[in-house]
Scaffold this active site. Structure first.
Site, PDB file in Angstrom:
ATOM      1  N   HIS A   1       0.851  -1.198   0.000  1.00  0.00           N
ATOM      2  CA  HIS A   1       0.000   0.000   0.000  1.00  0.00           C
ATOM      3  C   HIS A   1       0.889   1.252   0.000  1.00  0.00           C
ATOM      4  CE1 HIS A   1      -2.884   3.034   1.260  1.00  0.00           C
ATOM      5  NE2 HIS A   1      -2.179   3.256   2.353  1.00  0.00           N
TER       6      HIS A   1
ATOM      7  N   ASP B   1       7.501  23.307 -24.727  1.00  0.00           N
ATOM      8  CA  ASP B   1       7.406  21.919 -24.264  1.00  0.00           C
ATOM      9  C   ASP B   1       8.376  21.777 -23.106  1.00  0.00           C
ATOM     10  OD1 ASP B   1       7.344  18.997 -24.072  1.00  0.00           O
ATOM     11  OD2 ASP B   1       6.462  19.049 -26.077  1.00  0.00           O
TER      12      ASP B   1
ATOM     13  N   TRP C   1       7.426  -0.433   4.087  1.00  0.00           N
ATOM     14  CA  TRP C   1       8.020   0.308   2.960  1.00  0.00           C
ATOM     15  C   TRP C   1       9.383   0.861   3.350  1.00  0.00           C
ATOM     16  CZ3 TRP C   1       9.240   5.534   1.727  1.00  0.00           C
ATOM     17  CH2 TRP C   1       9.047   6.454   2.769  1.00  0.00           C
TER      18      TRP C   1
ATOM     19  N   SER D   1      13.432   6.921 -12.752  1.00  0.00           N
ATOM     20  CA  SER D   1      12.353   7.688 -13.379  1.00  0.00           C
ATOM     21  C   SER D   1      12.198   9.051 -12.705  1.00  0.00           C
ATOM     22  CB  SER D   1      11.055   6.886 -13.285  1.00  0.00           C
ATOM     23  OG  SER D   1       9.953   7.705 -13.545  1.00  0.00           O
ATOM     24  N   SER D   2      12.220   9.045 -11.369  1.00  0.00           N
ATOM     25  CA  SER D   2      12.043  10.306 -10.635  1.00  0.00           C
ATOM     26  C   SER D   2      13.182  11.269 -10.906  1.00  0.00           C
ATOM     27  CB  SER D   2      11.989  10.060  -9.127  1.00  0.00           C
ATOM     28  OG  SER D   2      10.906   9.258  -8.812  1.00  0.00           O
TER      29      SER D   2
ATOM     30  N   HIS E   1      13.110  11.756   4.799  1.00  0.00           N
ATOM     31  CA  HIS E   1      12.456  12.990   5.211  1.00  0.00           C
ATOM     32  C   HIS E   1      12.319  13.993   4.065  1.00  0.00           C
ATOM     33  CE1 HIS E   1      10.128  15.004   8.107  1.00  0.00           C
ATOM     34  NE2 HIS E   1      10.560  16.099   7.525  1.00  0.00           N
TER      35      HIS E   1
ATOM     36  N   GLU F   1      11.996  13.146   1.179  1.00  0.00           N
ATOM     37  CA  GLU F   1      10.956  12.501   0.376  1.00  0.00           C
ATOM     38  C   GLU F   1       9.551  12.946   0.803  1.00  0.00           C
ATOM     39  OE1 GLU F   1      10.741  10.671  -2.266  1.00  0.00           O
ATOM     40  OE2 GLU F   1       8.716   9.839  -2.107  1.00  0.00           O
TER      41      GLU F   1
ATOM     42  N   TYR G   1       8.715  15.711   1.967  1.00  0.00           N
ATOM     43  CA  TYR G   1       8.470  17.058   1.444  1.00  0.00           C
ATOM     44  C   TYR G   1       8.334  17.041  -0.071  1.00  0.00           C
ATOM     45  CZ  TYR G   1       9.172  18.553   6.152  1.00  0.00           C
ATOM     46  OH  TYR G   1       9.029  18.710   7.493  1.00  0.00           O
TER      47      TYR G   1
ATOM     48  N   SER H   1      -1.399  27.520  -3.365  1.00  0.00           N
ATOM     49  CA  SER H   1      -1.069  28.942  -3.514  1.00  0.00           C
ATOM     50  C   SER H   1      -1.516  29.506  -4.864  1.00  0.00           C
ATOM     51  CB  SER H   1       0.440  29.168  -3.360  1.00  0.00           C
ATOM     52  OG  SER H   1       0.882  28.619  -2.152  1.00  0.00           O
TER      53      SER H   1
ATOM     54  N   HIS I   1      14.440  12.176  13.524  1.00  0.00           N
ATOM     55  CA  HIS I   1      13.216  12.209  14.336  1.00  0.00           C
ATOM     56  C   HIS I   1      12.286  11.036  13.993  1.00  0.00           C
ATOM     57  CE1 HIS I   1      11.117  15.076  11.253  1.00  0.00           C
ATOM     58  NE2 HIS I   1      10.778  13.841  11.010  1.00  0.00           N
ATOM     59  N   HIS I   2      12.615  10.309  12.925  1.00  0.00           N
ATOM     60  CA  HIS I   2      11.838   9.106  12.612  1.00  0.00           C
ATOM     61  C   HIS I   2      12.293   7.922  13.454  1.00  0.00           C
ATOM     62  CE1 HIS I   2       9.832  10.714   9.007  1.00  0.00           C
ATOM     63  NE2 HIS I   2      10.909  11.467   8.917  1.00  0.00           N
TER      64      HIS I   2
ATOM     65  N   THR J   1       6.412  26.606   7.903  1.00  0.00           N
ATOM     66  CA  THR J   1       5.108  26.036   7.595  1.00  0.00           C
ATOM     67  C   THR J   1       4.008  26.947   8.117  1.00  0.00           C
ATOM     68  OG1 THR J   1       6.159  23.902   7.907  1.00  0.00           O
ATOM     69  CG2 THR J   1       3.791  23.895   7.637  1.00  0.00           C
TER      70      THR J   1
ATOM     71  N   LYS K   1       3.434  29.801   5.831  1.00  0.00           N
ATOM     72  CA  LYS K   1       2.606  29.463   4.667  1.00  0.00           C
ATOM     73  C   LYS K   1       1.126  29.492   5.034  1.00  0.00           C
ATOM     74  CE  LYS K   1       4.052  27.198   1.292  1.00  0.00           C
ATOM     75  NZ  LYS K   1       4.768  28.225   0.534  1.00  0.00           N
TER      76      LYS K   1
ATOM     77  N   ARG L   1       1.210   0.333  15.390  1.00  0.00           N
ATOM     78  CA  ARG L   1       0.888   0.271  13.969  1.00  0.00           C
ATOM     79  C   ARG L   1       1.375  -1.062  13.404  1.00  0.00           C
ATOM     80  NH1 ARG L   1       5.427   4.089  11.073  1.00  0.00           N
ATOM     81  NH2 ARG L   1       4.303   3.422   9.228  1.00  0.00           N
TER      82      ARG L   1
END
Lengths: 538, 287
Positions: free
Chosen positions: A82, A111, A147, A174-175, A258, A260, A262, A273, A307-308, A333, A336, A455
């Site tokens: 998932h 283009d 994951w 690809s990314s 991390h 990632e 963002y 915006s 922090h993870h 943040t 924003k 979890r």
């Protein structure tokens, strides 16, 4: 000069004479940013429903205590797949699709800068996901180590293990290619007069996101390659017995991970915006502050990774450092969110579907931001870590955050892409059902986590039953509501009402200076200064 | 067959949905928040959690209040006209960058203080080595020669099998009960040395406020001191995904008074010594 005249003439007849190949060749050999954008978005949509179906199965098993449907190992595969499908298959391709469609239109480029590379970066994806999805059918089943792929657990994987890693390599390639294309397009193909600080914020957010991608995707590739050699070639990067360290993987992974997260959210900030000023009929408040806030968030994303993993046992100084840097993220943040609020202030508001999704984004993403600040507090994190509180937190920022951001973007630009206005009442139904069910789905997960439910478990103690049932009902409701979305898009393409250049009264930006749908090749002559001035977003 | 069974289960679940909650005695609707726990540290963590929570609520009320007010007051349908000159205000932008800094400092200071207390592992009085394995825990009282395994109890294990037909609500402490709990004294600073045997696990008892990963090849430290009057059973679970039965390796801590604990430790040490002495003789006999 002669060239420009030819180009203008060409543009006038674009719908009859655009030299595009027909049939399957148009898509397989595609080099046009609009076609590739469409393919990315369709691919992302398919993956969204696939990843969503796995989530439905997860919520089905968690509806009641006891194991009714799946073996625990298969349940672990469901959560792992998932996440991989949603992150790498749905969200990231959706952003690249939106970038492909919008960036050339918004900066006045004909283009993307590297059209063949663009074709390649898209066509890697179906093969990557074919490889990943086929792991459901190999001995040992799909990857079940999460994951995050932490060793040593990941190293216990069966045939799916190398397949998953190669699939991730492909997605990463690809990314990176997609990100390179975005950077080169933005930096080289802007129309004359489109200075960096005149660019729409969606373009800005993608420029910064693209740099993040180029910085961290190779780090992920390195991490999973080390896993591969640990498993097959006798290295011991992550095995203590050979002088390695399993925690080192977590450091490397989250140094990717991390930024990632963002990468998943920054383009949404850009879209919101664009949309809020349109429907507030007022320029964005603090444009430059918005740009600097995104840049600050991107910088901070590189120095908060641990922090993870506060519970792995790190020195006090490390815990304090990562707590403080993480808390700092709240400041840009906050800027924003305040600027969005100030944009609404003294506006002239209407509530079309893109605006509804954008407003829900601001509310619900902020709730995810609050739980993010709570999670930064290390002592409290010792209680929250690896519970449903974390699940609630990141789903609040990813579903009513990122996913609502993508939907807002699609609802905003769909009339531009198709030349048709969609059924707005249906869009509002889609919005209200999504907004209500997403809270029924995820809000109770805060309670479950605080009450002590870990979890990634297929079964739970009976006191967690009630809120799990509520969450599952919310999940099924949210999942079913999403079926309205492809139906609405299909209906818009087939039966929508034709509209003019500017689909929304308050919309500003170069894309709204083009016909709807734009010609196959747009901005073959760059927009004039007068057009740029009319399109100015702030 | 399987599929039909699954469908009938689903239908039954759907049909029972409105009834499911009232018939159960141990309702979970009230489980909304962290509990303060039974140690000094866990109460400090709870206090921090609540402090940050209320700050967030406060900010939420202000920001969401402002938004909702704007959404109502500036509707085009009510004739609102946009003030397009309102695009920038340095003063207010500095203000809403600076105020959060002070709020964050207000959160960070008590958090850092608590963290220093948590990391103070001096003067512990009892050390137990905890080893997580797939799927259970081993507890080794390093100085007292007591060592045993702790796994999911049999009643839960029977009920948790796929389509077991056993209603989990009939099993006492379903999935949160073990065959041999960790026994510790109340009022004593207990140090756990935590490691993993195969993959990474994580040891957590919510009432004690802390969790720590059990990492193969490395030893992590964790300490707690349960209030002297809070003897009893405390339950937790492995919280790091560790494979197929990750959801089925609970932790139960039996907190006893100092005297009871000493008696238990002495008796268990003697019992294990006896068992070890008998082992060489017993093995051939069994063979």
């Amino acid at each position: 000069m002669a060239y420009a005249q030819v180009a203008v003439a060409h543009d006038d007849h674009s719908s009859h004479d655009d030299h595009k190949p027909h049939g399957w060749r148009r898509w397989v050999y595609a080099t046009n940013h609009k076609d590739i954008g469409t393919m990315y978005l369709v691919f992302a949509g398919i993956m969204f429903f696939l990843g969503g179906s796995l989530a439905m199965l997860i919520r089905l098993e968690l509806f009641r205590p006891g194991l009714q449907f799946f073996d625990p190992l298969f349940f672990n595969s469901l959560t792992t797949m998932h996440a991989l499908i949603m992150i790498f298959g749905a969200i990231m391709p959706a952003w690249t699709g939106l970038a492909n469609w919008q960036i050339p239109l918004q900066v006045g480029a004909p283009d993307m800068a590297l059209p063949r590379l663009n074709n390649f970066s898209f066509w890697i994806l179906p093969f990557a996901f074919l490889l990943l999805l086929s792991t459901f059918f190999v001995p040992g089943g799909a990857p079940a180590g999460g994951w995050t792929m932490y060793p040593p657990l990941m190293l216990q994987g069966g045939a799916s293990f190398p397949m998953t890693i190669f699939a991730i390599h492909l997605m990463g390639a690809s990314s990176i290619l997609g990100a390179m294309n975005v950077i080169v397009t933005i930096l080289n193909l802007r129309a004359p007069g489109m200075t960096l600080l005149r660019m729409p914020l969606f373009v800005w957010s993608w420029l910064i996101t693209a740099y993040l991608l180029i910085a961290v995707m190779p780090v992920l590739a390195g991490a999973v390659t080390m896993l591969l050699t640990d498993h097959f070639f006798g290295t011991t990067f992550f095995t203590a017995a050979g002088g390695g360290d399993p925690v080192m993987f977590q450091h490397i992974f989250w140094f990717f991970g991390h930024p990632e997260v963002y990468i998943l959210i920054l383009p949404a900030f850009g879209i919101i915006s664009e949309i809020i000023p349109t429907f507030a009929r007022k320029p964005i408040f603090g444009y430059e502050a918005m740009v600097y806030a995104i840049a600050s968030i991107a910088f901070l994303s590189f120095i908060v990774w641990a922090h993870h993993m506060f519970t792995v046992g790190m020195p006090l100084a490390g815990e304090l450092f990562f707590m403080l840097t993480t808390m700092l993220i709240a400041i840009p943040t906050g800027v924003k969110v305040f600027n969005w609020c100030a944009t609404i202030w003294k506006g002239s508001l209407t509530f079309e579907p893109p605006m509804l999704f954008a407003l829900a984004f601001v509310f619900l993403f902020t709730i995810g931001g609050f739980s993010g600040v709570m999670l930064a507090i290390v002592p409290a994190d010792f209680q929250y870590q690896d519970t449903y509180f974390v699940v609630a937190h990141f789903h609040y920022v990813l579903v009513p955050g990122t996913i609502f951001g993508i939907m807002a973007g699609v609802y905003y630009w769909l009339p531009k892409w198709t030349g048709h206005m969609y059924d707005q009442t249906l869009g509002k139904w889609h919005f209200w059902l999504s907004a209500i069910f997403v809270n029924v789905l995820f809000f109770p997960q805060h309670f479950l986590g605080l009450a002590g439910m870990p979890r990634r478990i297929p079964d739970y103690a009976v006191q967690f039953t009630d809120w799990n049932m509520v969450s599952s009902i919310g999940g099924f409701g949210f999942g079913l509501s999403q079926l309205l979305f492809p139906y609405l898009i299909w209906k818009c393409i087939k039966h929508g009402v034709p509209i003019g250049n500017r689909a929304w009264e308050g919309a500003h930006g170069l894309e709204w200076e083009l016909p709807s749908p734009p010609p196959f090749h747009s901005w073959e002559t760059p927009p004039t200064e007068a057009v740029l001035a009319r399109a100015a977003v702030h | 067959m399987m599929i039909r069974y699954a469908y009938s289960k689903l239908a039954a679940a759907a049909a029972l949905l409105p009834l499911a909650a009232p018939v159960r005695a141990d309702s979970g609707w009230g489980l909304l928040n962290m509990t303060p726990g039974v140690t000094d540290i866990s109460r400090k963590i709870y206090a921090l959690h609540m402090e940050v929570f209320w700050i967030c609520v406060g900010i939420g009320v202000v920001v969401f209040g402002w938004m909702i007010w704007s959404l109502i007051a500036f509707r085009k349908s009510k004739g609102a006209v946009a003030d397009t000159s309102l695009v920038h205000n340095t003063k207010i932008e500095i203000l809403w960058t600076a105020i959060p800094v002070f709020i964050l400092i207000a959160m960070a200071v008590p958090a850092a203080r608590t963290l220093v207390d948590i990391e103070d592992t001096r003067n512990t009085e009892l050390t137990i080595k905890v080893t997580g394995f797939q799927w259970g825990w081993n507890y080794d009282y390093l100085d007292d020669g007591v060592n045993y395994f702790s796994r999911l109890d049999r009643a839960s294990d029977a009920a948790r099998q796929l389509l077991s037909g056993i209603d989990p609500t009939t099993v006492p402490n379903y999935l949160l009960s073990v065959d041999h709990p960790l026994v510790v004294p109340a009022g004593v600073k207990v140090r756990l040395l935590i490691t993993g045997a195969d993959v990474i696990h994580s040891w957590w008892v919510p009432a004690f406020g802390l969790k720590k990963d059990a990492i193969p090849g490395f030893i992590n430290e964790l300490w707690f001191r349960v209030d002297p009057d809070k003897t009893g059973l405390y339950r937790g679970q492995c919280v790091e995904l560790c494979g197929r039965d990750h959801g089925f390796m609970p932790i139960v801590v039996d907190v006893r008074s100092k005297a009871d604990f000493s008696a238990w430790l002495k008796a268990t040490a003697a019992e294990q010594k006896q068992a070890a002495a008998n082992a060489p003789a017993a093995t051939p006999a069994a063979g």
